[in-house]
Design an enzyme around this catalytic site. Sequence first.
Site, PDB file in Angstrom:
ATOM      1  N   HIS A  13      -9.938   4.373   5.920  1.00 59.82           N
ATOM      2  CA  HIS A  13      -8.561   4.426   6.422  1.00 59.82           C
ATOM      3  C   HIS A  13      -8.413   5.579   7.412  1.00 59.82           C
ATOM      4  CE1 HIS A  13      -4.198   5.007   6.386  1.00 59.82           C
ATOM      5  NE2 HIS A  13      -4.128   3.738   6.037  1.00 59.82           N
ATOM      6  N   SER A  20       5.515   2.416   4.259  1.00 57.11           N
ATOM      7  CA  SER A  20       6.826   3.080   4.260  1.00 57.11           C
ATOM      8  C   SER A  20       7.982   2.107   4.500  1.00 57.11           C
ATOM      9  CB  SER A  20       6.845   4.214   5.286  1.00 57.11           C
ATOM     10  OG  SER A  20       6.536   3.717   6.570  1.00 57.11           O
ATOM     11  N   GLU A  29      -5.700  -1.653  12.859  1.00 57.39           N
ATOM     12  CA  GLU A  29      -4.497  -0.841  12.938  1.00 57.39           C
ATOM     13  C   GLU A  29      -4.735   0.285  13.929  1.00 57.39           C
ATOM     14  OE1 GLU A  29      -1.310   0.321   9.539  1.00 57.39           O
ATOM     15  OE2 GLU A  29      -3.389   0.752   9.089  1.00 57.39           O
ATOM     16  N   ILE A  84       0.439   3.773  13.552  1.00 55.05           N
ATOM     17  CA  ILE A  84       0.728   3.963  12.120  1.00 55.05           C
ATOM     18  C   ILE A  84       2.018   4.748  11.913  1.00 55.05           C
ATOM     19  CG2 ILE A  84      -0.067   5.007   9.952  1.00 55.05           C
ATOM     20  CD1 ILE A  84      -2.886   4.484  10.767  1.00 55.05           C
ATOM     21  N   GLY A 106       2.573  -0.934  11.915  1.00 58.21           N
ATOM     22  CA  GLY A 106       4.007  -0.837  12.181  1.00 58.21           C
ATOM     23  C   GLY A 106       4.876  -1.896  11.527  1.00 58.21           C
ATOM     24  N   ASN A 124       0.832  -1.207   0.000  1.00 54.25           N
ATOM     25  CA  ASN A 124       0.000   0.000   0.000  1.00 54.25           C
ATOM     26  C   ASN A 124       0.862   1.250   0.000  1.00 54.25           C
ATOM     27  OD1 ASN A 124      -1.973   1.938   0.380  1.00 54.25           O
ATOM     28  ND2 ASN A 124      -2.171   1.572   2.569  1.00 54.25           N
ATOM     29  N   LYS A 170       0.226   4.128  -0.700  1.00 52.87           N
ATOM     30  CA  LYS A 170      -0.524   5.377  -0.436  1.00 52.87           C
ATOM     31  C   LYS A 170      -0.229   6.428  -1.513  1.00 52.87           C
ATOM     32  CE  LYS A 170      -0.702   4.709   4.590  1.00 52.87           C
ATOM     33  NZ  LYS A 170      -0.253   5.222   5.887  1.00 52.87           N
TER      34      LYS A 170
END
Lengths: 231, 231, 231, 231
Positions: free
Chosen positions: D98, D205, D146, D151, D183, D14, D16
């Site tokens: 989200h 990320s 989540e 996050i 995480g 993902n 984003k």
Amino acid sequence: MNKLNIKRPFFMFNPKSYLYGKELLELAIEADKQAEKYPEMSIFVTAPFADIEMISKSTHNIIVTSQHMDGIIPGRGMGHILPESLYNAGARATFLNHAEQPLKLNEIISSIQRANDLGIITVLCADSIVEAKALAMLKPDIILCEPTELIGTGKTSNASYVEKTNSAIREVDKNILIMQAAGISTPEDVYNIIKMKADGTGCTSGITNAVNPKEMLVNMIEAAYEAFNND
Amino acid sequence: MNKLNIKRPFFMFNPKSYLYGKELLELAIEADKQAEKYPEMSIFVTAPFADIEMISKSTHNIIVTSQHMDGIIPGRGMGHILPESLYNAGARATFLNHAEQPLKLNEIISSIQRANDLGIITVLCADSIVEAKALAMLKPDIILCEPTELIGTGKTSNASYVEKTNSAIREVDKNILIMQAAGISTPEDVYNIIKMKADGTGCTSGITNAVNPKEMLVNMIEAAYEAFNND
Amino acid sequence: MNKLNIKRPFFMFNPKSYLYGKELLELAIEADKQAEKYPEMSIFVTAPFADIEMISKSTHNIIVTSQHMDGIIPGRGMGHILPESLYNAGARATFLNHAEQPLKLNEIISSIQRANDLGIITVLCADSIVEAKALAMLKPDIILCEPTELIGTGKTSNASYVEKTNSAIREVDKNILIMQAAGISTPEDVYNIIKMKADGTGCTSGITNAVNPKEMLVNMIEAAYEAFNND
Amino acid sequence: MNKLNIKRPFFMFNPKSYLYGKELLELAIEADKQAEKYPEMSIFVTAPFADIEMISKSTHNIIVTSQHMDGIIPGRGMGHILPESLYNAGARATFLNHAEQPLKLNEIISSIQRANDLGIITVLCADSIVEAKALAMLKPDIILCEPTELIGTGKTSNASYVEKTNSAIREVDKNILIMQAAGISTPEDVYNIIKMKADGTGCTSGITNAVNPKEMLVNMIEAAYEAFNND
């Protein structure tokens, strides 16, 4: 904190933003008399935020109810509805997620949490059966089942819809009280909906737009009482 | 309707949602004493919606100010902030578009319209010079220039920023009063910002978090007075 | 970054969410032919976000236009409309603040900033004269003046409204192009509005609901050309 | 309409709004190779709306996933995310609610309805156990648990949180697949979370910011496979 006990049947006079100030106060005082006359019932009266204190100070038997409440704690929150301010002004119940102000799911959750912290009764609005079931997982005190398309039309939910929502909610959590109020505009509507096994009902424009609002309010409360207590 | 006259310099005590009830009332009463002592100034005090009536009833000289107001007319509007309810409770000014509650442009316009209808002073918040210029086209009474990144930091806008926003706004409409309040936390900050030619200023946490909030409030109002009236 | 040059008169085919995929592509290709035929005009075609790339790849003369764009930079922003993604897919213009998606003032400002960074033409929607004036301070490329109450009604703005908005906007910033499109449903409407000195116009349901949408599109573009170039 | 079958374990890449265009395409193609290599798994890749078509056209094995989708039908809806446009561009799954774009409860319901109409897999995000339980009543395909506070921190949910959310959701509806992704930043995190009985996991990320994103993506998918299939 402890919440006020909700007695059945309950009646919710919800003048939304139609009334404020003196006109609202007069009807709230009449509702207060009826609440004294029918101690077996709970009578809720909503008020615009800035009218809550005035209504609370002049009444003793009704449950003064906010139209909304944000899930914030004292601090910044400029422009939001602070729970402590509402409670301090006398509100002991609040609507959440009304069709005229639908909320984000995480906002509903945080507002319920703050209401539970302070002892404020939560009235959650659902405009479909699936929404009612999801809201029931959040353990509110009351769920108002009001298909959006019927609001303000004078058409009430039929027996089948009422039965379906009642059973859908009670399957999830049988402690939640169920309010059915779509299109209620006469004392007969009130009588019928309580006979259909709603725990409570309520009205907005059926009262505020009546030729004699005070009389309509009195008659509706009486109809709720009769429907619940007489065979 | 006529609005209250805004005198310069003005001071805005904006406790946001930090205070409510008795604690807020005590500081509002102190502000009211100061407003009586300095009749050449306007002193505004904001309050959560449900505290407005209580504050209004116990004060006579301050301008009781709402944190927000919706551009609605009496009617449905469940959960929204009804202008007539605010006015009836004693509010004579309202913030709009605060950084903690940014509004849609069409909402700002309709809220200003309703405030003008009722005689409610409008305090519009801008967090950049270009936003201040756009808001100036809407003819509010006051524009608060507060770069978002400085809120709550204790850092004030510098002379160059103040000068730039002042001239940008006055170029569009020289009748709009300009409030500069970013990071104001001491009476010295108040003094300096008024000397930089702000028409008014104000404070939140610098007062609510002070060791002695009442003393801080008094000293800030005095500093605003001194800066404006003495060379 | 440099933006595409906007030629007058311009015509905006805005099928909103009525069309997507193949049906949209066919009309976009027809618009592209017209744009080739009338190189003195700019022809814009909007597309749903996920259709932008397909439309861009199959056309060469139209300005592919997004329905909205968020003022974000590459990073988190899950679920928001990333400017770089739009540009990379071929969008060279974007609507902002349409009546069906009114924006917060600070969002409008950040979206315009990002559009200017990337070389994307901005089309801002205003539903009142005062809103048009506030938006004009933000230096968009085009302002669309469309009183909300006329959208989809088939009633066009009258000459007096057009003249008033034109002069209000040009007084603030004479470089902004003015689009008038309320209620445009026939080639005659297009002709008349351009004759009233709009820089451009456009249409949604007048085309998508026409018996022959392609023919209607062609005729409207021709009408705009004729109105601008012939006496 | 039929949805694609979701195989376990699934992995969700993902990115984003961190990636778009060519850089996104390269990683999506790598994910596609992995999806071919591990046919027992489902590999999802999200893309900004305007990148969906490009990604879909160049891949054959991944499930191309939208970051959001509005519950609208073809028609006006200017600026909203049209389900038909997404499907036509190749999206076969969508995120909803989200933490970076929390939705109103009635929006979640209407978006799920439209996704079911078209055969689009729904991935609903919950940031608390109570939210997960409410969402489970809506019968989505996947719930992503989540806790908002984790996050982007690199801290993963611990075994107790995972177990609690798994059992809370399965108690409501045992057909819903559960994604745990808070995480996740290394292949070890992926391995551990699948061993804790998550049906799937994913990463943003941890991949986009890796020294070698492609290698990290490959290693994470492999780790998910190993954790699920080996003792």
